[in-house]
Scaffold this motif. Structure first.
Motif, PDB file in Angstrom:
ATOM      1  N   MET A   1       0.826  -1.196   0.000  1.00 51.46           N
ATOM      2  CA  MET A   1       0.000   0.000   0.000  1.00 51.46           C
ATOM      3  C   MET A   1       0.873   1.264   0.000  1.00 51.46           C
ATOM      4  O   MET A   1       0.576   2.237  -0.713  1.00 51.46           O
ATOM      5  N   LEU A   2       1.942   1.242   0.797  1.00 49.74           N
ATOM      6  CA  LEU A   2       2.825   2.406   0.846  1.00 49.74           C
ATOM      7  C   LEU A   2       3.527   2.626  -0.491  1.00 49.74           C
ATOM      8  O   LEU A   2       3.726   3.771  -0.911  1.00 49.74           O
ATOM      9  N   MET A   3       3.917   1.551  -1.163  1.00 49.35           N
ATOM     10  CA  MET A   3       4.573   1.695  -2.449  1.00 49.35           C
ATOM     11  C   MET A   3       3.610   2.246  -3.505  1.00 49.35           C
ATOM     12  O   MET A   3       4.004   3.015  -4.388  1.00 49.35           O
ATOM     13  N   THR A   4       2.351   1.854  -3.401  1.00 49.89           N
ATOM     14  CA  THR A   4       1.350   2.414  -4.312  1.00 49.89           C
ATOM     15  C   THR A   4       1.174   3.901  -4.065  1.00 49.89           C
ATOM     16  O   THR A   4       1.061   4.699  -5.010  1.00 49.89           O
ATOM     17  N   LEU A   5       1.158   4.279  -2.790  1.00 49.10           N
ATOM     18  CA  LEU A   5       1.052   5.698  -2.456  1.00 49.10           C
ATOM     19  C   LEU A   5       2.275   6.466  -2.956  1.00 49.10           C
ATOM     20  O   LEU A   5       2.149   7.608  -3.419  1.00 49.10           O
ATOM     21  N   LYS A   6       3.454   5.860  -2.875  1.00 49.37           N
ATOM     22  CA  LYS A   6       4.665   6.505  -3.403  1.00 49.37           C
ATOM     23  C   LYS A   6       4.543   6.754  -4.899  1.00 49.37           C
ATOM     24  O   LYS A   6       4.897   7.835  -5.397  1.00 49.37           O
ATOM     25  N   ASP A   7       4.039   5.771  -5.633  1.00 49.31           N
ATOM     26  CA  ASP A   7       3.863   5.954  -7.075  1.00 49.31           C
ATOM     27  C   ASP A   7       2.853   7.059  -7.370  1.00 49.31           C
ATOM     28  O   ASP A   7       3.015   7.824  -8.331  1.00 49.31           O
ATOM     29  N   ILE A   8       1.817   7.145  -6.547  1.00 48.91           N
ATOM     30  CA  ILE A   8       0.819   8.207  -6.743  1.00 48.91           C
ATOM     31  C   ILE A   8       1.462   9.582  -6.552  1.00 48.91           C
ATOM     32  O   ILE A   8       1.243  10.506  -7.356  1.00 48.91           O
ATOM     33  N   VAL A   9       2.257   9.727  -5.504  1.00 48.98           N
ATOM     34  CA  VAL A   9       2.914  11.011  -5.251  1.00 48.98           C
ATOM     35  C   VAL A   9       3.871  11.367  -6.384  1.00 48.98           C
ATOM     36  O   VAL A   9       3.923  12.521  -6.836  1.00 48.98           O
ATOM     37  N   ASP A  10       4.623  10.383  -6.864  1.00 51.39           N
ATOM     38  CA  ASP A  10       5.553  10.649  -7.963  1.00 51.39           C
ATOM     39  C   ASP A  10       4.819  11.117  -9.215  1.00 51.39           C
ATOM     40  O   ASP A  10       5.274  12.045  -9.909  1.00 51.39           O
ATOM     41  N   LEU A  11       3.691  10.508  -9.514  1.00 49.15           N
ATOM     42  CA  LEU A  11       2.944  10.899 -10.713  1.00 49.15           C
ATOM     43  C   LEU A  11       2.246  12.245 -10.526  1.00 49.15           C
ATOM     44  O   LEU A  11       2.223  13.071 -11.447  1.00 49.15           O
ATOM     45  N   VAL A  12       1.708  12.468  -9.353  1.00 51.42           N
ATOM     46  CA  VAL A  12       1.013  13.740  -9.118  1.00 51.42           C
ATOM     47  C   VAL A  12       1.990  14.912  -9.196  1.00 51.42           C
ATOM     48  O   VAL A  12       1.663  15.986  -9.716  1.00 51.42           O
ATOM     49  N   MET A  13       3.226  14.725  -8.703  1.00 53.84           N
ATOM     50  CA  MET A  13       4.215  15.797  -8.707  1.00 53.84           C
ATOM     51  C   MET A  13       5.031  15.843  -9.993  1.00 53.84           C
ATOM     52  O   MET A  13       5.937  16.672 -10.120  1.00 53.84           O
ATOM     53  N   SER A  14       4.738  14.983 -10.954  1.00 52.39           N
ATOM     54  CA  SER A  14       5.492  14.971 -12.201  1.00 52.39           C
ATOM     55  C   SER A  14       5.242  16.247 -13.000  1.00 52.39           C
ATOM     56  O   SER A  14       4.096  16.696 -13.111  1.00 52.39           O
ATOM     57  N   PRO A  15       6.290  16.859 -13.582  1.00 50.71           N
ATOM     58  CA  PRO A  15       6.092  18.086 -14.361  1.00 50.71           C
ATOM     59  C   PRO A  15       5.549  17.839 -15.756  1.00 50.71           C
ATOM     60  O   PRO A  15       5.121  18.783 -16.434  1.00 50.71           O
ATOM     61  N   VAL A  16       5.576  16.586 -16.228  1.00 52.85           N
ATOM     62  CA  VAL A  16       5.119  16.255 -17.579  1.00 52.85           C
ATOM     63  C   VAL A  16       4.221  15.026 -17.485  1.00 52.85           C
ATOM     64  O   VAL A  16       4.510  14.088 -16.732  1.00 52.85           O
ATOM     65  N   HIS A  17       3.140  15.038 -18.269  1.00 52.48           N
ATOM     66  CA  HIS A  17       2.208  13.913 -18.268  1.00 52.48           C
ATOM     67  C   HIS A  17       1.853  13.528 -19.698  1.00 52.48           C
ATOM     68  O   HIS A  17       1.865  14.370 -20.610  1.00 52.48           O
ATOM     69  N   THR A  18       1.557  12.262 -19.858  1.00 49.21           N
ATOM     70  CA  THR A  18       0.997  11.747 -21.103  1.00 49.21           C
ATOM     71  C   THR A  18      -0.335  11.083 -20.768  1.00 49.21           C
ATOM     72  O   THR A  18      -0.680  10.887 -19.601  1.00 49.21           O
ATOM     73  N   GLU A  19      -1.070  10.712 -21.795  1.00 51.72           N
ATOM     74  CA  GLU A  19      -2.343  10.038 -21.557  1.00 51.72           C
ATOM     75  C   GLU A  19      -2.125   8.698 -20.865  1.00 51.72           C
ATOM     76  O   GLU A  19      -2.950   8.290 -20.017  1.00 51.72           O
TER      77      GLU A  19
END
Length: 226
Positions: A1-19
């Motif tokens: 669960m913590l690792m999933t939350l880490k991935d969420i934080v990394d994606l939310v704070m990412s400066p670039v996104h794709t679909e």
């Protein structure tokens, strides 16, 4: 669960996104919610869990959320809240807040130039008192050093370091690597630092010299350098 939350934080704070990254964010948010309920069945979801589900759509509409968050505004607002709590007079409170803010800005500007390294207390220790691996390392890099200064804490470029602190020193397979600060030693960066000398010969003749051998002791030595 913590690792999933880490991935969420990394994606939310990412400066670039794709679909693809937005779709992946949507899926791991759902996965995290399910795992949270499995691990903590006695706890109920709070409104922030619901707000998190809207992040993928918000990213599609407004772009990376790191450019929209209000953390810095909240930090700035906290100063005014502290002033209001400690102010005994609420008469023309806006003027009081403006004056306190200007005083705070003036104080920080007067202390803007800080040393790159600040130490409160050090103890000189002979190299023979150190462990063999540390002693060999110091002798390899600084052959002329016979003693080092040991400190419990040090402030370098505005960051405080202390013995026992855990620091992130890299990553392996996407996971952070941590190391513990066991000892802080102050060593010279260069045993023979080059001296810098500014010489003014006239109103329009100012020369800056780099003197590897140090400041000349006589005028003749200075003329030789020039």
């Amino acid at each position: 669960m913590l690792m999933t939350l880490k991935d969420i934080v990394d994606l939310v704070m990412s400066p670039v996104h794709t679909e693809e990254s937005i779709c992946y964010l949507d899926s791991i948010i759902s996965e995290h919610r399910s795992r949270f309920l499995d691990v903590f069945p006695q706890h109920k979801l709070i409104p922030k869990h619901h707000f998190l589900e809207h992040y993928p759509q918000l990213i599609r509409e407004f772009g990376p959320l790191a450019a929209l968050w209000t953390m810095r505004f909240e930090a700035k607002h906290s100063f005014f809240k502290r002033v209001v709590r400690h102010t005994g007079c609420f008469r023309n409170i806006l003027l009081s807040l403006a004056n306190k803010h200007q005083l705070m800005v003036a104080y920080h500007q007067s202390h803007a130039v800080k040393p790159s390294l600040a130490v409160t207390k050090t103890t000189e220790v002979s190299l023979d008192m150190l462990k063999d691996d540390l002693k060999d390392l110091v002798k390899c890099r600084f052959p002329a050093v016979t003693a080092v200064h040991v400190a419990n804490n040090v402030c370098s470029l505005g960051t405080n370091y202390a013995v026992g602190m855990l620091l992130c020193c890299g990553s392996t397979a996407g996971l952070p690597d941590f190391s513990e600060v066991l000892q802080i030693m102050l060593l010279p960066v260069n045993m023979a630092p080059s001296a810098k000398l500014r010489i003014i010969f006239g109103e329009d003749d100012v020369r800056k010299l780099l003197l590897p051998a140090g400041i000349p002791s006589t005028l003749q030595d200075l003329n030789d350098v020039l």
